[in-house]
Design a protein around this motif. Sequence first.
Motif, mmCIF file in Angstrom:
data_model
loop_
_atom_site.group_PDB
_atom_site.id
_atom_site.type_symbol
_atom_site.label_atom_id
_atom_site.label_comp_id
_atom_site.label_asym_id
_atom_site.label_seq_id
_atom_site.Cartn_x
_atom_site.Cartn_y
_atom_site.Cartn_z
ATOM 1 N N THR A 20 20.420 58.021 -20.761
ATOM 2 C CA THR A 20 20.841 56.748 -21.349
ATOM 3 C C THR A 20 19.942 56.351 -22.512
ATOM 4 O O THR A 20 20.412 55.929 -23.576
ATOM 5 C CB THR A 20 20.831 55.638 -20.284
ATOM 6 O OG1 THR A 20 21.660 56.034 -19.190
ATOM 7 C CG2 THR A 20 21.336 54.325 -20.855
ATOM 8 N N ASN A 61 20.505 58.647 -25.574
ATOM 9 C CA ASN A 61 21.783 58.369 -26.212
ATOM 10 C C ASN A 61 21.725 57.056 -26.991
ATOM 11 O O ASN A 61 22.223 56.964 -28.116
ATOM 12 C CB ASN A 61 22.889 58.304 -25.159
ATOM 13 C CG ASN A 61 24.273 58.374 -25.767
ATOM 14 O OD1 ASN A 61 24.655 59.382 -26.349
ATOM 15 N ND2 ASN A 61 25.033 57.307 -25.656
ATOM 16 N N ASP A 62 21.084 56.034 -26.404
ATOM 17 C CA ASP A 62 20.933 54.755 -27.108
ATOM 18 C C ASP A 62 20.076 54.910 -28.357
ATOM 19 O O ASP A 62 20.356 54.306 -29.402
ATOM 20 C CB ASP A 62 20.308 53.712 -26.180
ATOM 21 C CG ASP A 62 21.285 53.224 -25.113
ATOM 22 O OD1 ASP A 62 22.487 53.522 -25.246
ATOM 23 O OD2 ASP A 62 20.846 52.573 -24.152
ATOM 24 N N THR A 63 19.014 55.712 -28.235
ATOM 25 C CA THR A 63 18.128 55.928 -29.383
ATOM 26 C C THR A 63 18.876 56.594 -30.532
ATOM 27 O O THR A 63 18.744 56.198 -31.699
ATOM 28 C CB THR A 63 16.928 56.796 -28.974
ATOM 29 O OG1 THR A 63 16.205 56.136 -27.927
ATOM 30 C CG2 THR A 63 15.994 57.032 -30.157
ATOM 31 N N LEU A 64 19.679 57.615 -30.212
ATOM 32 C CA LEU A 64 20.451 58.304 -31.244
ATOM 33 C C LEU A 64 21.521 57.399 -31.837
ATOM 34 O O LEU A 64 21.925 57.583 -32.987
ATOM 35 C CB LEU A 64 21.090 59.572 -30.662
ATOM 36 C CG LEU A 64 20.099 60.684 -30.285
ATOM 37 C CD1 LEU A 64 20.806 61.813 -29.545
ATOM 38 C CD2 LEU A 64 19.405 61.225 -31.535
ATOM 39 N N ASN A 65 21.976 56.405 -31.055
ATOM 40 C CA ASN A 65 22.933 55.415 -31.573
ATOM 41 C C ASN A 65 22.233 54.225 -32.226
ATOM 42 O O ASN A 65 22.884 53.235 -32.553
ATOM 43 C CB ASN A 65 23.836 54.914 -30.435
ATOM 44 C CG ASN A 65 24.835 55.967 -29.987
ATOM 45 O OD1 ASN A 65 25.213 56.843 -30.764
ATOM 46 N ND2 ASN A 65 25.252 55.895 -28.731
ATOM 47 N N LYS A 66 20.902 54.340 -32.335
ATOM 48 C CA LYS A 66 20.069 53.306 -32.950
ATOM 49 C C LYS A 66 20.177 51.974 -32.198
ATOM 50 O O LYS A 66 20.290 50.900 -32.798
ATOM 51 C CB LYS A 66 20.437 53.131 -34.426
ATOM 52 C CG LYS A 66 20.157 54.386 -35.243
ATOM 53 C CD LYS A 66 20.453 54.208 -36.717
ATOM 54 C CE LYS A 66 20.131 55.483 -37.483
ATOM 55 N NZ LYS A 66 20.443 55.384 -38.921
ATOM 56 N N GLN A 67 20.162 52.092 -30.863
ATOM 57 C CA GLN A 67 20.132 50.919 -30.004
ATOM 58 C C GLN A 67 18.874 51.015 -29.141
ATOM 59 O O GLN A 67 18.306 52.090 -28.976
ATOM 60 C CB GLN A 67 21.372 50.868 -29.105
ATOM 61 C CG GLN A 67 22.677 50.769 -29.867
ATOM 62 C CD GLN A 67 23.883 50.880 -28.951
ATOM 63 O OE1 GLN A 67 23.759 51.308 -27.815
ATOM 64 N NE2 GLN A 67 25.047 50.515 -29.461
ATOM 65 N N THR A 71 22.039 66.235 -26.591
ATOM 66 C CA THR A 71 22.189 66.862 -27.909
ATOM 67 C C THR A 71 23.302 67.902 -27.922
ATOM 68 O O THR A 71 24.027 68.034 -28.919
ATOM 69 C CB THR A 71 20.865 67.500 -28.372
ATOM 70 O OG1 THR A 71 20.358 68.372 -27.337
ATOM 71 C CG2 THR A 71 19.824 66.428 -28.674
ATOM 72 N N ARG A 105 26.620 66.011 -28.090
ATOM 73 C CA ARG A 105 26.864 65.441 -29.421
ATOM 74 C C ARG A 105 27.160 66.550 -30.435
ATOM 75 O O ARG A 105 27.991 66.362 -31.340
ATOM 76 C CB ARG A 105 25.652 64.614 -29.855
ATOM 77 C CG ARG A 105 25.408 63.392 -28.963
ATOM 78 C CD ARG A 105 24.107 62.700 -29.321
ATOM 79 N NE ARG A 105 24.244 61.865 -30.495
ATOM 80 C CZ ARG A 105 24.501 60.568 -30.478
ATOM 81 N NH1 ARG A 105 24.659 59.932 -29.332
ATOM 82 N NH2 ARG A 105 24.607 59.877 -31.593
ATOM 83 N N GLN A 142 30.851 67.891 -29.937
ATOM 84 C CA GLN A 142 31.944 66.954 -30.194
ATOM 85 C C GLN A 142 32.501 67.160 -31.604
ATOM 86 O O GLN A 142 31.762 67.156 -32.586
ATOM 87 C CB GLN A 142 31.471 65.513 -30.030
ATOM 88 C CG GLN A 142 31.339 65.079 -28.578
ATOM 89 C CD GLN A 142 30.794 63.675 -28.427
ATOM 90 O OE1 GLN A 142 30.170 63.148 -29.345
ATOM 91 N NE2 GLN A 142 31.015 63.067 -27.266
ATOM 92 N N ASN A 192 32.038 60.973 -20.185
ATOM 93 C CA ASN A 192 31.218 60.031 -20.945
ATOM 94 C C ASN A 192 29.773 60.071 -20.460
ATOM 95 O O ASN A 192 29.465 60.676 -19.420
ATOM 96 C CB ASN A 192 31.788 58.601 -20.876
ATOM 97 C CG ASN A 192 31.845 58.066 -19.455
ATOM 98 O OD1 ASN A 192 30.927 58.257 -18.661
ATOM 99 N ND2 ASN A 192 32.928 57.376 -19.136
#
Length: 282
Positions: free
Chosen positions: A100, A103-109, A157, A160, A163, A230
């Motif tokens: 989690t 994934n958040d880091t890569l989405n800049k969250q 990774t 992603r 995809q 997901n």
Amino acid sequence: MMVMGYLFAVTLLWAFSFSLIGVYLAGHVDAWFSVLIRVALATLVFLPFIKRLPPATAIKLMLIGAVQLGVMYSFYYHSFLFLSVPEVLLFTVMTPLYITLLNDTLNKQFNPQFFIVALIAVLGAVAIRYENLDNDFWLGLLLVQGANLSFATGQVTYKRLMQGKQLDDKAAFSWFFIGALIVAGLCYALFGNSSKLPSTNTQWGILIYLGIVASGLGYFLWNKGATLVNVGALAVMNNLLIPAGIIVNIVIWNRDADIFRLSIGAAIMLLALVVNQIMAKK
């Protein structure tokens, strides 16, 4: 349902792997050699499917394999020298949180609740060994976290990268395992102990099973499944392995395990996941 079947099938495969390593290999066979043989056999399984890919894609796949398998196994196999099989399994509870977070880091969250959840999970780990919190315990805990982070990084990774790409999974995995093999080969060359090679047919048989079935088939099916679900489902499936592996270990090999203490620690770790879910929804 078919999609989740990939992940369920591998969970059953891997439930036995923890005990096979902890009971028959750890302390008896050089960990670096075990990693090398396991990765080398898995690489041989997929080498016939290798295809020329764009250089950037091939390099990315090799890097993912190097981290998810090469680096992860280096931490994972050595953790069995300091922890019991149930402890190693329970300490993998952090993997979904890493998935989690990455994934958040890569989405800049950024979700600060991760650190609260991580603290609760560590308290659960301490509860299992509160009477014997020596250096071996802390080193073992850190080694498992290194393995968890490497495994989570590879899953996120790879998912992603694949995809939107029309890549054959078997061809992709041939490059994936080549990257892992490079790391495993270098580690054995630098740190391996040639005086602690397998000495029984059982040890060789387990290494062959782990290499061809658990790694070759297992990681292929797991990462393929990871691309089809997901991130939330992937995180949950990572923790299904924990009860499955502990049940196998206690029923077959470790009937004298302290069930009460393991249950207390597992309950605290489960609380960490519940807190994570509640805070994530808020």
